[in-house]
Design a protein around this motif. Structure first.
Motif, PDB file in Angstrom:
ATOM      1  N   ILE A  23      37.569  37.739  50.494  1.00  0.00           N
ATOM      2  CA  ILE A  23      37.810  36.799  51.594  1.00  0.00           C
ATOM      3  C   ILE A  23      38.054  35.327  51.104  1.00  0.00           C
ATOM      4  O   ILE A  23      38.734  34.580  51.511  1.00  0.00           O
ATOM      5  CB  ILE A  23      36.791  36.967  51.749  1.00  0.00           C
ATOM      6  N   ALA A  24      36.898  35.254  49.848  1.00  0.00           N
ATOM      7  CA  ALA A  24      37.471  33.584  49.472  1.00  0.00           C
ATOM      8  C   ALA A  24      38.675  33.104  49.196  1.00  0.00           C
ATOM      9  O   ALA A  24      39.555  32.071  49.322  1.00  0.00           O
ATOM     10  CB  ALA A  24      35.891  33.353  48.616  1.00  0.00           C
ATOM     11  N   ASP A  25      39.589  34.471  47.904  1.00  0.00           N
ATOM     12  CA  ASP A  25      41.021  34.107  46.763  1.00  0.00           C
ATOM     13  C   ASP A  25      41.689  34.504  48.736  1.00  0.00           C
ATOM     14  O   ASP A  25      43.171  33.499  48.117  1.00  0.00           O
ATOM     15  CB  ASP A  25      41.204  35.447  46.125  1.00  0.00           C
ATOM     16  N   SER A  26      41.687  34.680  49.250  1.00  0.00           N
ATOM     17  CA  SER A  26      42.599  34.996  50.202  1.00  0.00           C
ATOM     18  C   SER A  26      42.286  34.050  51.547  1.00  0.00           C
ATOM     19  O   SER A  26      42.947  33.839  52.692  1.00  0.00           O
ATOM     20  CB  SER A  26      42.780  36.085  51.983  1.00  0.00           C
ATOM     21  N   ALA A  27      41.155  32.535  51.911  1.00  0.00           N
ATOM     22  CA  ALA A  27      41.060  31.691  52.909  1.00  0.00           C
ATOM     23  C   ALA A  27      40.689  33.434  54.114  1.00  0.00           C
ATOM     24  O   ALA A  27      40.792  32.524  55.414  1.00  0.00           O
ATOM     25  CB  ALA A  27      42.134  30.706  52.538  1.00  0.00           C
ATOM     26  N   GLY A  28      40.110  33.821  53.879  1.00  0.00           N
ATOM     27  CA  GLY A  28      39.874  34.497  54.921  1.00  0.00           C
ATOM     28  C   GLY A  28      40.823  35.252  55.515  1.00  0.00           C
ATOM     29  O   GLY A  28      40.685  36.179  57.255  1.00  0.00           O
ATOM     30  N   LYS A  29      42.167  36.145  54.950  1.00  0.00           N
ATOM     31  CA  LYS A  29      43.255  36.211  55.537  1.00  0.00           C
ATOM     32  C   LYS A  29      43.662  37.918  54.957  1.00  0.00           C
ATOM     33  O   LYS A  29      44.938  38.052  55.307  1.00  0.00           O
ATOM     34  CB  LYS A  29      44.803  35.160  55.767  1.00  0.00           C
ATOM     35  N   ALA A  30      43.031  38.076  54.820  1.00  0.00           N
ATOM     36  CA  ALA A  30      43.396  39.154  53.344  1.00  0.00           C
ATOM     37  C   ALA A  30      43.980  40.185  54.079  1.00  0.00           C
ATOM     38  O   ALA A  30      43.037  41.033  54.706  1.00  0.00           O
ATOM     39  CB  ALA A  30      41.864  39.546  52.393  1.00  0.00           C
ATOM     40  N   ASN A  31      44.711  41.161  53.431  1.00  0.00           N
ATOM     41  CA  ASN A  31      44.976  42.703  54.047  1.00  0.00           C
ATOM     42  C   ASN A  31      44.170  44.237  52.822  1.00  0.00           C
ATOM     43  O   ASN A  31      44.679  43.460  51.759  1.00  0.00           O
ATOM     44  CB  ASN A  31      46.613  42.618  54.257  1.00  0.00           C
ATOM     45  N   VAL A  32      43.611  43.991  53.422  1.00  0.00           N
ATOM     46  CA  VAL A  32      43.096  45.019  52.148  1.00  0.00           C
ATOM     47  C   VAL A  32      42.666  46.373  51.906  1.00  0.00           C
ATOM     48  O   VAL A  32      42.523  46.549  53.002  1.00  0.00           O
ATOM     49  CB  VAL A  32      41.327  44.377  51.449  1.00  0.00           C
ATOM     50  N   LEU A  33      42.936  46.892  51.087  1.00  0.00           N
ATOM     51  CA  LEU A  33      42.811  48.263  51.072  1.00  0.00           C
ATOM     52  C   LEU A  33      41.590  48.536  49.682  1.00  0.00           C
ATOM     53  O   LEU A  33      41.785  48.005  48.586  1.00  0.00           O
ATOM     54  CB  LEU A  33      44.089  49.318  50.209  1.00  0.00           C
ATOM     55  N   VAL A  34      40.726  49.414  50.496  1.00  0.00           N
ATOM     56  CA  VAL A  34      38.973  49.937  49.936  1.00  0.00           C
ATOM     57  C   VAL A  34      39.266  51.083  49.390  1.00  0.00           C
ATOM     58  O   VAL A  34      39.829  52.293  50.302  1.00  0.00           O
ATOM     59  CB  VAL A  34      38.238  49.635  50.539  1.00  0.00           C
ATOM     60  N   ILE A  35      39.429  51.089  47.618  1.00  0.00           N
ATOM     61  CA  ILE A  35      39.357  52.520  47.416  1.00  0.00           C
ATOM     62  C   ILE A  35      38.045  53.716  47.293  1.00  0.00           C
ATOM     63  O   ILE A  35      37.114  52.286  46.384  1.00  0.00           O
ATOM     64  CB  ILE A  35      39.919  53.014  45.651  1.00  0.00           C
ATOM     65  N   LYS A  36      37.464  53.948  48.328  1.00  0.00           N
ATOM     66  CA  LYS A  36      35.467  54.151  48.362  1.00  0.00           C
ATOM     67  C   LYS A  36      35.725  55.636  47.608  1.00  0.00           C
ATOM     68  O   LYS A  36      36.257  56.567  47.875  1.00  0.00           O
ATOM     69  CB  LYS A  36      34.988  54.528  49.415  1.00  0.00           C
ATOM     70  N   VAL A  37      34.571  55.726  46.599  1.00  0.00           N
ATOM     71  CA  VAL A  37      34.306  56.959  46.047  1.00  0.00           C
ATOM     72  C   VAL A  37      33.338  57.588  46.860  1.00  0.00           C
ATOM     73  O   VAL A  37      32.138  56.761  46.411  1.00  0.00           O
ATOM     74  CB  VAL A  37      34.703  56.778  44.432  1.00  0.00           C
ATOM     75  N   THR A  38      33.470  58.872  46.851  1.00  0.00           N
ATOM     76  CA  THR A  38      32.185  59.676  47.128  1.00  0.00           C
ATOM     77  C   THR A  38      31.075  60.842  47.151  1.00  0.00           C
ATOM     78  O   THR A  38      30.924  61.392  47.445  1.00  0.00           O
ATOM     79  CB  THR A  38      32.955  60.343  49.150  1.00  0.00           C
ATOM     80  N   ASP A  39      31.332  59.693  45.439  1.00  0.00           N
ATOM     81  CA  ASP A  39      30.633  61.506  44.709  1.00  0.00           C
ATOM     82  C   ASP A  39      29.060  61.222  45.440  1.00  0.00           C
ATOM     83  O   ASP A  39      28.679  62.472  44.863  1.00  0.00           O
ATOM     84  CB  ASP A  39      30.598  60.758  43.168  1.00  0.00           C
ATOM     85  N   THR A  40      28.491  60.324  45.346  1.00  0.00           N
ATOM     86  CA  THR A  40      27.167  60.600  45.908  1.00  0.00           C
ATOM     87  C   THR A  40      26.779  59.856  47.741  1.00  0.00           C
ATOM     88  O   THR A  40      27.749  58.775  47.531  1.00  0.00           O
ATOM     89  CB  THR A  40      26.043  60.201  45.094  1.00  0.00           C
TER      90      THR A  40
END
Length: 402
Positions: free
Chosen positions: A209-226
């Motif tokens: 958020i800080a790096d993009s000044a609140g304008k990020a287009n972000v891809l989140v890689i979520k691990v669902t092992d547990t």
């Protein structure tokens, strides 16, 4: 611009699907055609503090990032000194990690074994294999073996509630590691220890958020092992974007460590589908290389910044060299193992465990502080990346074994 959260499903093994189902998500899943922000809108998360952001959410994120980037100044004992531990020599602690294929469980377990060995205590490992039945079987095995203590790694109580209750009924001290406290419990029989991975993933989101000044287009890689790894992203990163970044666009890929060979194609497909993605938030370092492969396959070798959540040597070297990785939150897993040993020794010796322990040895690494680090295997193992690394001697004095 309203944020869009999209989930792209990878091939999830049956066991991981079962684990995921046991943990509800507070994140809204939706699809949308929001205009992705341009990467030119990005601003440095560590800009001159005298130039505060006009956006309160961004300013708050910048402040949190600065605080998380600081090193620990000195070791502070988590509790009072212990008495004579000579009676614990020859006793055995069962260590039951949720999935021993995940490197962090090896690092924590090895450090805990090293620490307990100073008091003559042995450690027996039983792999939970990302399966509730295997986890329960390990706990039963510990009871049958008359273990003197049990340490679970990232296994919520409700995933093997009957077996956990049997451990408690048997009077065996029990330490839950890497999960949040489920209740007050009995300090002389039950303890909790976590670096607060929800907060760590939230800090990584704040950096984006800080790096993009609140304008990020972000891809989140979520691990669902547990359920725990799922919760960390849902209640940490995704909740932070939902709360603090209405102009961020968020896309989620769900995967597990048994399916990492498919992650490059998932990342590549996501990038082709939305070439304006500016940031990738990876939950664990083990997903960074497959993510890089996916970016390369999609021809996105420039302009996309990765932030990850383990702070391992290879990823920090990439950060230091300016290759793909722009940030990484790390936990001194060696120190975590020693803190876990402290909790176990307290209960085994008849003392109460430390309640509501705030684990201090965690840090956000960025381009601004990575040059301070000794990016070698020796530097990693020394714990110096996190600041004061005198915790081993500190614990030995605390336990009377130095």
């Amino acid at each position: 611009m309203k944020k869009s959260v999209r989930v792209l499903w990878g091939s999830v093994a049956a066991a991981s699907a079962l684990l995921l189902a046991s943990c509800s998500s507070g994140t809204t899943e939706a699809t949308g055609a929001s205009q992705a922000p341009s990467s030119s809108a990005s601003a440095s998360a560590t800009a001159d503090p005298a130039v505060a952001s006009a956006d309160p959410a961004v300013a708050s994120a910048e402040e949190a990032v600065a605080e998380a980037s600081a090193a620990v100044e000195e070791f502070t004992p988590p509790g009072p000194e212990l008495g004579d531990l000579s009676s614990l020599k020859g006793k055995t602690v069962y260590y039951v990690p949720a999935n021993y294929k995940i490197p962090l469980f090896h690092l924590v377990g090895d450090a805990m074994a090293e620490a307990l060995a100073t008091a003559g205590v042995d450690v027996q490992v039983c792999d939970g294999q990302a399966s509730p039945s295997s986890m329960a079987g390990c706990l039963t095995q510990a009871i049958d073996a008359k273990a003197d203590a049990v340490v679970s790694g990232s296994i919520p109580d409700d995933l093997a509630s009957v077996a956990f209750q049997q451990v408690r009924d048997a009077g065996i001290p029990l330490l839950y590691m890497l999960v949040a406290p489920a209740g007050p419990g009995e300090p002389d029989k039950v303890a909790y220890l976590t670096p607060d991975n929800v907060a760590i993933q939230a800090i990584n989101a704040k950096w984006v958020i800080a790096d993009s000044a609140g304008k990020a287009n972000v891809l989140v890689i979520k691990v669902t092992d547990t359920p725990a790894t799922t919760l960390w992203m849902d209640e940490g990163a995704l909740a932070e974007y939902e709360k603090s970044c209405p102009d961020c666009k968020v896309t989620v890929i769900e995967t597990n460590t048994g399916q990492l060979q498919k992650l490059p194609s998932l990342v590549s497909s996501a990038m082709v589908r939305d070439p304006d993605i500016t940031h990738v938030q990876a939950e664990f370092d083990v997903t960074v290389q497959p993510t890089v492969q996916g970016l390369q396959s999609a021809g996105k070798t420039d302009g996309v910044k990765i932030i990850s959540g383990d702070g391992t040597l290879a990823v920090l070297q990439m950060l230091g060299e300016g290759r793909f990785v722009a940030g990484a939150s790390g936990v001194n897993l060696d120190a975590l193992g020693w803190y876990g040993a402290d909790q176990v020794l307290r209960m085994m010796s008849g003392s109460p465990s430390v309640q509501n322990l705030a684990f201090p040895y965690k840090r956000l690494f960025t381009a601004e502080n990575v040059d301070e680090l000794d990016l070698t295997a020796e530097g990693e193992s020394s714990g110096s990346w996190y600041g004061a690394n005198d915790y081993k001697e500190g614990f030995k004095q605390l336990w009377g074994v130095s």
